[in-house]
Scaffold this active site. Structure first.
Site, PDB file in Angstrom:
ATOM      1  NE  ARG A 122      -3.425   0.266   2.660  1.00 39.07           N
ATOM      2  CZ  ARG A 122      -4.682   0.411   2.270  1.00 39.07           C
ATOM      3  NH1 ARG A 122      -5.352  -0.608   1.807  1.00 39.07           N
ATOM      4  NH2 ARG A 122      -5.272   1.569   2.344  1.00 39.07           N
ATOM      5  CE1 TYR A 221      -1.017  -8.874  -1.321  1.00 33.20           C
ATOM      6  CE2 TYR A 221      -2.894 -10.050  -0.421  1.00 33.20           C
ATOM      7  CZ  TYR A 221      -2.216  -8.872  -0.635  1.00 33.20           C
ATOM      8  OH  TYR A 221      -2.730  -7.698  -0.152  1.00 33.20           O
ATOM      9  CG  ASP A 298     -13.009   2.353   2.612  1.00 29.89           C
ATOM     10  OD1 ASP A 298     -13.345   1.691   1.604  1.00 29.89           O
ATOM     11  OD2 ASP A 298     -12.185   1.929   3.449  1.00 29.89           O
TER      12      ASP A 298
HETATM   13  C1  LIG Z   1      -7.128  -5.961   5.734  1.00 24.76           C
HETATM   14  C2  LIG Z   1      -7.565  -5.198   4.560  1.00 24.76           C
HETATM   15  C3  LIG Z   1      -7.100  -5.617   3.353  1.00 24.76           C
HETATM   16  C4  LIG Z   1      -7.495  -4.929   2.218  1.00 24.76           C
HETATM   17  N1  LIG Z   1      -7.039  -5.383   1.042  1.00 24.76           N
HETATM   18  C5  LIG Z   1      -7.450  -4.775  -0.075  1.00 24.76           C
HETATM   19  C6  LIG Z   1      -7.016  -5.228  -1.343  1.00 24.76           C
HETATM   20  O1  LIG Z   1      -6.242  -6.188  -1.460  1.00 24.76           O
HETATM   21  N2  LIG Z   1      -7.477  -4.580  -2.446  1.00 24.76           N
HETATM   22  C7  LIG Z   1      -8.336  -3.518  -2.330  1.00 24.76           C
HETATM   23  O2  LIG Z   1      -8.737  -2.978  -3.368  1.00 24.76           O
HETATM   24  N3  LIG Z   1      -8.753  -3.058  -1.141  1.00 24.76           N
HETATM   25  C8  LIG Z   1      -8.340  -3.641  -0.008  1.00 24.76           C
HETATM   26  N4  LIG Z   1      -8.765  -3.183   1.186  1.00 24.76           N
HETATM   27  C9  LIG Z   1      -9.670  -2.013   1.269  1.00 24.76           C
HETATM   28  C10 LIG Z   1      -8.957  -0.712   1.023  1.00 24.76           C
HETATM   29  O3  LIG Z   1      -7.788  -0.628   1.778  1.00 24.76           O
HETATM   30  C11 LIG Z   1      -9.841   0.493   1.328  1.00 24.76           C
HETATM   31  O4  LIG Z   1     -11.101   0.282   0.753  1.00 24.76           O
HETATM   32  C12 LIG Z   1      -9.213   1.766   0.746  1.00 24.76           C
HETATM   33  O5  LIG Z   1      -8.038   2.081   1.431  1.00 24.76           O
HETATM   34  C13 LIG Z   1     -10.171   2.947   0.798  1.00 24.76           C
HETATM   35  O6  LIG Z   1      -9.499   4.087   0.321  1.00 24.76           O
HETATM   36  P1  LIG Z   1     -10.046   5.528   0.660  1.00 24.76           P
HETATM   37  O7  LIG Z   1      -9.100   6.487   0.008  1.00 24.76           O
HETATM   38  O8  LIG Z   1     -11.489   5.613   0.353  1.00 24.76           O
HETATM   39  O9  LIG Z   1      -9.943   5.675   2.255  1.00 24.76           O
HETATM   40  P2  LIG Z   1      -8.682   5.621   3.204  1.00 24.76           P
HETATM   41  O10 LIG Z   1      -7.602   4.780   2.641  1.00 24.76           O
HETATM   42  O11 LIG Z   1      -9.199   5.272   4.558  1.00 24.76           O
HETATM   43  O12 LIG Z   1      -8.149   7.131   3.229  1.00 24.76           O
HETATM   44  C14 LIG Z   1      -8.836   8.159   3.931  1.00 24.76           C
HETATM   45  C15 LIG Z   1      -7.844   9.289   4.198  1.00 24.76           C
HETATM   46  O13 LIG Z   1      -8.567  10.402   4.713  1.00 24.76           O
HETATM   47  C16 LIG Z   1      -7.880  10.939   5.828  1.00 24.76           C
HETATM   48  N5  LIG Z   1      -8.875  11.587   6.678  1.00 24.76           N
HETATM   49  C17 LIG Z   1      -9.885  10.981   7.345  1.00 24.76           C
HETATM   50  N6  LIG Z   1     -10.613  11.879   8.014  1.00 24.76           N
HETATM   51  C18 LIG Z   1     -10.052  13.094   7.762  1.00 24.76           C
HETATM   52  C19 LIG Z   1     -10.339  14.419   8.200  1.00 24.76           C
HETATM   53  N7  LIG Z   1     -11.377  14.669   9.030  1.00 24.76           N
HETATM   54  N8  LIG Z   1      -9.561  15.442   7.764  1.00 24.76           N
HETATM   55  C20 LIG Z   1      -8.516  15.212   6.909  1.00 24.76           C
HETATM   56  N9  LIG Z   1      -8.187  13.952   6.497  1.00 24.76           N
HETATM   57  C21 LIG Z   1      -8.940  12.912   6.918  1.00 24.76           C
HETATM   58  C22 LIG Z   1      -7.232   9.716   6.474  1.00 24.76           C
HETATM   59  O14 LIG Z   1      -6.143  10.069   7.310  1.00 24.76           O
HETATM   60  C23 LIG Z   1      -6.793   8.925   5.235  1.00 24.76           C
HETATM   61  O15 LIG Z   1      -5.525   9.311   4.786  1.00 24.76           O
HETATM   62  C24 LIG Z   1      -8.369  -3.834   2.327  1.00 24.76           C
HETATM   63  C25 LIG Z   1      -8.822  -3.408   3.561  1.00 24.76           C
HETATM   64  C26 LIG Z   1      -8.440  -4.083   4.671  1.00 24.76           C
HETATM   65  C27 LIG Z   1      -8.956  -3.630   6.000  1.00 24.76           C
END
Ligand SMILES: Cc1cc2nc3c(=O)[nH]c(=O)nc-3n(C[C@H](O)[C@H](O)[C@H](O)COP(=O)(O)OP(=O)(O)OC[C@H]3O[C@@H](n4cnc5c(N)ncnc54)[C@H](O)[C@@H]3O)c2cc1C
Length: 400
Positions: A122, A221, A298
């Site tokens: 990641r 993996y 998410d």
């Molecule tokens: C164990 C595990 C394994 C996974 N494996 C996979 C995989 O193999 N393939 C896959 O596609 N997905 C996988 N996922 C899912 C994936 O990691 C998430 O769905 C993805 O990271 C979501 O990305 P995002 O950018 O929406 O949110 P996030 O990665 O959660 O990023 C949100 C960002 O917003 C910031 N933030 C939050 N609130 C605030 C605020 N109030 N002010 C300013 N900044 C803020 C946080 O600090 C963070 O940097 C896995 C998840 C888990 C738990």
């Protein structure tokens, strides 16, 4: 993280003269979804600011499966070469009996069309996105925690209000502030499953192995530089907090899987640092946008990890959102189109992940029958499994 050093620009990158040119876009969250959106908007000429609460953009030490559907938008944004260097090209997925260690089936991931299926860390994906976003002129503000946001997209930072952008994007993950601003509070429920995550030093072939046992499963993996990613899931009634940063002791983790086959135990015994979290199901948000704001990844639709699609879907969302906005001067209409294009697909993927949560953990006769069916498909029609997943992996949002 060294954003300034590596240039990612390639001829694949799309530079449009569309409606994003000159638009002011503020993105809350510098995770995979937020940085992909930042890059996609900046490529269209938008003036993009990313607000990230963390003091520096860092990532948890865990692997990620980047499927062809997630890699396609990244390729269109000019990142194929760097992804190629950072990741491992996956060969197969192998469902395995975790009690005996026997491989049940083999599905050849190299037969998928489009971008390769890859395993990568990641932190490496974040580094790639951050470098490309900075190269494209995105302004990144770290230590910028958003404490308030309303349904019109107006943002308040810990030290005061922020000038309103033309578009505010909530890419702020699981605990999003913008999702409740648009939808009201929604209750998540504990799935009675907890997950441990670890990375060990171990050389392994480029195979995703799903070790299945009654009430438990483990996915392993490889990552570059001789590392192996481990995610281990167990059904249990008491729950751990939802979040990626809660530690557990290696001994407690190993005890939870102590009766599984020796090959798997040998891997789990190498774990010296492990995180544990409770898995929750969240409803997919009903509203993904207001007049001048939208949510993605998410923030809009947290998913269980059993289809490895959360990050892939966040990348797709980011690309589609930027494309819809680029094609229309009417921002509210573009945002409505974004949700219309995305929601059904996301719901289908999340339902698939929920179903796997059950299928991996079967016991007794149902387990026997399920393994026999997998064995038969693998022998008689090995392409069938992947054809059935074509709606997911074969979907290319850049063709829309
Ligand atoms: C164990 C595990 C394994 C996974 N494996 C996979 C995989 O193999 N393939 C896959 O596609 N997905 C996988 N996922 C899912 C994936 O990691 C998430 O769905 C993805 O990271 C979501 O990305 P995002 O950018 O929406 O949110 P996030 O990665 O959660 O990023 C949100 C960002 O917003 C910031 N933030 C939050 N609130 C605030 C605020 N109030 N002010 C300013 N900044 C803020 C946080 O600090 C963070 O940097 C896995 C998840 C888990 C738990």
């Amino acid at each position: 993280m060294n954003a300034a050093k590596r240039s990612t620009a390639t001829t694949e990158a799309r530079h449009s003269a569309g409606h994003n040119a000159g638009r002011r876009v503020t993105i809350v969250g510098g995770g995979i979804g937020g940085l992909t959106a930042a890059l996609a908007f900046a490529r269209g000429g938008a003036d993009v600011t990313v607000l990230e609460q963390a003091a520096a953009i860092t990532e948890v030490g865990a692997g990620l499966q980047l499927a062809p559907n997630g890699a396609a938008p990244l390729g269109a944004l000019g990142l194929t070469n760097v992804l190629h260097m950072a990741g491992i090209r996956a060969q197969r997925v192998e469902p395995t009996d975790a009690l005996t260690g026997r491989t049940i089936a083999q599905f050849d991931l190299t037969r998928l069309t489009g971008q390769p299926y890859r395993f990568l860390h990641r932190a490496e994906l974040i580094d790639i996105l951050l470098t490309a976003a900075c190269d494209a002129g995105v302004t990144l503000r770290t230590g910028a925690k958003v404490v308030g946001v309303d349904a019109a997209g107006a943002i308040t930072l810990a030290h005061g209000a922020m000038p309103q952008a033309d578009l505010t994007v909530g890419a702020d993950g699981l605990h999003s502030l913008m999702r409740p601003a648009l939808n009201g509070e929604a209750k998540a429920f504990f799935t009675r499953q907890v997950a441990w995550r670890a990375v060990i030093a171990h050389d392994a072939p480029p195979v995703a192995r799903i070790w299945m046992a009654p009430g438990r499963h483990v996915v392993t993996y490889p990552l570059t530089r001789g590392r192996l990613n481990i995610v281990a899931v167990r059904e249990q009634d008491d729950w751990s907090p939802e979040g990626w940063t809660n530690t557990d002791t290696p001994a407690a983790f190993q005890a939870a899987f102590a009766d599984l086959c020796p090959d798997l135990r040998a891997l789990l015994d190498k774990v010296t640092d492990v995180r544990l979290w409770g898995l929750f199901r969240h409803p997919v948000a009903a509203r993904w946008h207001g007049e001048a704001c939208a949510i993605l990844g998410d923030a809009a639709h947290p998913t269980l990890p059993f289809l490895a699609q959360g990050a892939n879907l966040a990348i797709e969302d980011a690309y589609v959102l930027a494309t819809c906005c680029d094609r229309s001067a009417d921002l509210p209409a573009a945002l409505a189109r974004y949700q219309a294009l995305r929601r059904d697909r996301v719901v289908r993927a999340i339902n698939g992940a929920n179903a796997n949560a059950v299928n991996y953990h079967l016991a007794g006769l149902r387990r026997f029958a399920s393994h026999a069916a997998l064995r038969a498909v693998s022998r008689v029609s090995p392409g069938l499994f992947l054809r059935r997943m074509d709606w997911l992996y074969g979907h290319d949002v850049t063709r829309g």
